[in-house]
Design a protein around this motif. Structure first.
Motif, PDB file in Angstrom:
ATOM      1  N   SER A  85       0.840  -1.199   0.000  1.00  0.00           N
ATOM      2  CA  SER A  85       0.000   0.000   0.000  1.00  0.00           C
ATOM      3  C   SER A  85       0.877   1.252   0.000  1.00  0.00           C
ATOM      4  CB  SER A  85      -0.902  -0.011   1.235  1.00  0.00           C
ATOM      5  OG  SER A  85      -1.202   1.304   1.642  1.00  0.00           O
ATOM      6  N   LEU A  86       0.625   2.136  -0.957  1.00  0.00           N
ATOM      7  CA  LEU A  86       1.415   3.367  -1.040  1.00  0.00           C
ATOM      8  C   LEU A  86       1.229   4.236   0.202  1.00  0.00           C
ATOM      9  CD1 LEU A  86       1.377   2.528  -4.143  1.00  0.00           C
ATOM     10  CD2 LEU A  86       1.687   4.946  -4.580  1.00  0.00           C
ATOM     11  N   SER A  87       0.007   4.303   0.698  1.00  0.00           N
ATOM     12  CA  SER A  87      -0.236   5.181   1.850  1.00  0.00           C
ATOM     13  C   SER A  87       0.398   4.598   3.113  1.00  0.00           C
ATOM     14  CB  SER A  87      -1.730   5.438   2.040  1.00  0.00           C
ATOM     15  OG  SER A  87      -2.413   4.235   2.265  1.00  0.00           O
ATOM     16  N   ASP A  88       0.289   3.274   3.305  1.00  0.00           N
ATOM     17  CA  ASP A  88       0.933   2.662   4.476  1.00  0.00           C
ATOM     18  C   ASP A  88       2.447   2.823   4.410  1.00  0.00           C
ATOM     19  OD1 ASP A  88      -1.532   1.914   5.323  1.00  0.00           O
ATOM     20  OD2 ASP A  88      -1.294  -0.244   4.925  1.00  0.00           O
ATOM     21  N   PHE A  89       2.992   2.607   3.208  1.00  0.00           N
ATOM     22  CA  PHE A  89       4.441   2.725   3.049  1.00  0.00           C
ATOM     23  C   PHE A  89       4.885   4.161   3.342  1.00  0.00           C
ATOM     24  CE2 PHE A  89       8.285   3.712   0.732  1.00  0.00           C
ATOM     25  CZ  PHE A  89       9.110   2.676   1.120  1.00  0.00           C
ATOM     26  N   SER A  90       4.142   5.127   2.824  1.00  0.00           N
ATOM     27  CA  SER A  90       4.518   6.532   3.013  1.00  0.00           C
ATOM     28  C   SER A  90       4.470   6.940   4.478  1.00  0.00           C
ATOM     29  CB  SER A  90       3.594   7.438   2.197  1.00  0.00           C
ATOM     30  OG  SER A  90       3.814   7.185   0.840  1.00  0.00           O
ATOM     31  N   LYS A  91       3.505   6.383   5.214  1.00  0.00           N
ATOM     32  CA  LYS A  91       3.442   6.673   6.654  1.00  0.00           C
ATOM     33  C   LYS A  91       4.707   6.191   7.353  1.00  0.00           C
ATOM     34  CE  LYS A  91      -1.527   6.532   7.121  1.00  0.00           C
ATOM     35  NZ  LYS A  91      -2.546   5.464   7.182  1.00  0.00           N
ATOM     36  N   GLU A  92       5.147   4.987   6.991  1.00  0.00           N
ATOM     37  CA  GLU A  92       6.385   4.444   7.579  1.00  0.00           C
ATOM     38  C   GLU A  92       7.593   5.286   7.143  1.00  0.00           C
ATOM     39  OE1 GLU A  92       6.874   1.982   9.886  1.00  0.00           O
ATOM     40  OE2 GLU A  92       4.697   2.233  10.016  1.00  0.00           O
TER      41      GLU A  92
ATOM     42  N   PHE B 256       5.741   2.728  -8.181  1.00  0.00           N
ATOM     43  CA  PHE B 256       6.897   3.492  -7.703  1.00  0.00           C
ATOM     44  C   PHE B 256       6.411   4.839  -7.169  1.00  0.00           C
ATOM     45  CE2 PHE B 256       7.527   6.769 -10.968  1.00  0.00           C
ATOM     46  CZ  PHE B 256       7.000   6.209 -12.134  1.00  0.00           C
ATOM     47  N   LEU B 257       7.205   5.422  -6.304  1.00  0.00           N
ATOM     48  CA  LEU B 257       6.818   6.695  -5.701  1.00  0.00           C
ATOM     49  C   LEU B 257       8.048   7.452  -5.226  1.00  0.00           C
ATOM     50  CD1 LEU B 257       5.522   6.203  -2.043  1.00  0.00           C
ATOM     51  CD2 LEU B 257       6.791   4.465  -3.249  1.00  0.00           C
ATOM     52  N   CYS B 258       7.803   8.710  -4.842  1.00  0.00           N
ATOM     53  CA  CYS B 258       8.793   9.492  -4.099  1.00  0.00           C
ATOM     54  C   CYS B 258       8.345   9.427  -2.645  1.00  0.00           C
ATOM     55  CB  CYS B 258       8.809  10.934  -4.588  1.00  0.00           C
ATOM     56  SG  CYS B 258       9.753  12.031  -3.495  1.00  0.00           S
ATOM     57  N   SER B 259       9.266   9.069  -1.750  1.00  0.00           N
ATOM     58  CA  SER B 259       8.844   8.864  -0.352  1.00  0.00           C
ATOM     59  C   SER B 259       9.067  10.095   0.525  1.00  0.00           C
ATOM     60  CB  SER B 259       9.542   7.632   0.238  1.00  0.00           C
ATOM     61  OG  SER B 259      10.929   7.863   0.411  1.00  0.00           O
ATOM     62  N   PHE B 260       9.385  11.249  -0.067  1.00  0.00           N
ATOM     63  CA  PHE B 260       9.456  12.494   0.709  1.00  0.00           C
ATOM     64  C   PHE B 260       8.054  12.768   1.274  1.00  0.00           C
ATOM     65  CE2 PHE B 260       9.698  17.058   1.464  1.00  0.00           C
ATOM     66  CZ  PHE B 260      11.013  17.265   1.865  1.00  0.00           C
ATOM     67  N   PRO B 261       7.961  13.220   2.536  1.00  0.00           N
ATOM     68  CA  PRO B 261       6.637  13.391   3.149  1.00  0.00           C
ATOM     69  C   PRO B 261       5.672  14.211   2.284  1.00  0.00           C
ATOM     70  CG  PRO B 261       8.332  13.693   4.799  1.00  0.00           C
ATOM     71  CD  PRO B 261       9.045  13.546   3.485  1.00  0.00           C
ATOM     72  N   GLY B 262       4.506  13.639   2.046  1.00  0.00           N
ATOM     73  CA  GLY B 262       3.458  14.344   1.302  1.00  0.00           C
ATOM     74  C   GLY B 262       3.550  14.264  -0.207  1.00  0.00           C
ATOM     75  N   HIS B 263       4.591  13.647  -0.739  1.00  0.00           N
ATOM     76  CA  HIS B 263       4.771  13.653  -2.200  1.00  0.00           C
ATOM     77  C   HIS B 263       4.081  12.500  -2.924  1.00  0.00           C
ATOM     78  CE1 HIS B 263       8.480  16.530  -2.521  1.00  0.00           C
ATOM     79  NE2 HIS B 263       7.546  16.981  -1.707  1.00  0.00           N
ATOM     80  N   TYR B 264       3.840  11.400  -2.243  1.00  0.00           N
ATOM     81  CA  TYR B 264       3.430  10.192  -2.974  1.00  0.00           C
ATOM     82  C   TYR B 264       2.074  10.312  -3.670  1.00  0.00           C
ATOM     83  CZ  TYR B 264      -0.260   8.467   0.088  1.00  0.00           C
ATOM     84  OH  TYR B 264      -1.435   8.320   0.761  1.00  0.00           O
ATOM     85  N   SER B 265       1.196  11.204  -3.173  1.00  0.00           N
ATOM     86  CA  SER B 265      -0.130  11.283  -3.800  1.00  0.00           C
ATOM     87  C   SER B 265      -0.033  11.801  -5.238  1.00  0.00           C
ATOM     88  CB  SER B 265      -1.072  12.151  -2.970  1.00  0.00           C
ATOM     89  OG  SER B 265      -0.503  13.426  -2.797  1.00  0.00           O
ATOM     90  N   ILE B 266       1.013  12.573  -5.528  1.00  0.00           N
ATOM     91  CA  ILE B 266       1.228  13.067  -6.895  1.00  0.00           C
ATOM     92  C   ILE B 266       2.404  12.337  -7.545  1.00  0.00           C
ATOM     93  CG2 ILE B 266       1.817  15.088  -8.293  1.00  0.00           C
ATOM     94  CD1 ILE B 266       0.582  16.786  -6.007  1.00  0.00           C
TER      95      ILE B 266
END
Ligand code: ZN
Length: 171
Positions: free
Chosen positions: A102-109, A153-163
């Motif tokens: 999950s992108l959101s779970d991963f980003s929280k971590e 794939f995503l950028c894991s900087f806080p707040g970036h993954y949604s875009i």
């Protein structure tokens, strides 16, 4: 007379650079890749090593919504930050997640892992990642393409993954 010529040249240059900037501005955010021909796809699939350049900018955007590679290939992914903002304000990385993460779970971590470049210390959900970079920088990572399928794939900087996210497709 000379002075007049100089002025008009200057004006033309100014106008053409304005046109250039407005054109490139329109293209941003709506990047359409040209579909490769069947022959080109065949050639890409034959490559042992595939090189991908992923650009990122000060507007919190990647320039590719999708990256396609082929099973068994060695991927050399270069992340470029074309902006000017510092890493602390507009840091970007490339993180490829295992299927079903999950992108959101991963980003929280990831948010909790500032001291580790925003990569969770438990890397079990990560296939590959680059270091975090700021404006004007670039970095590369080399990894083996995972088994066929579609990954996130995503950028894991806080707040970036949604875009800042996209699909990594292995054919
Ligand atoms: Zn980012």
């Amino acid at each position: 007379m000379k002075n007049y010529k100089f002025k008009s040249t200057f004006l033309m240059l100014t106008l053409s650079s304005m046109l250039f900037f407005s054109c490139s501005d329109n293209q941003e955010g709506d990047v359409k890749e040209v579909e490769p021909s069947a022959e080109e796809i065949e050639q890409l699939a034959q490559l042992k090593t595939i090189e991908i350049t992923l650009n990122s900018n000060d507007k919190m955007q990647f320039d590719k919504p999708e990256i396609t590679v082929y099973e068994g290939q060695t991927v050399i992914l270069t992340l470029v930050h074309t902006g000017t903002m510092p890493i602390t304000a507009m840091g970007h990385n490339f993180v490829l997640l295992t299927k079903g993460t999950s992108l959101s779970d991963f980003s929280k971590e990831a948010m909790k892992a500032k001291d580790n470049d925003y990569i969770p210390t438990d890397e079990s959900n990560v296939i590959a990642y680059t270091k975090m970079i700021g404006g004007g920088e670039k970095t590369s990572v080399t990894f083996e393409a995972p088994e066929k399928g579609t990954y996130d794939f995503l950028c894991s900087f806080p707040g970036h993954y949604s875009i800042m996210k996209g699909k990594f497709i292995v054919k």
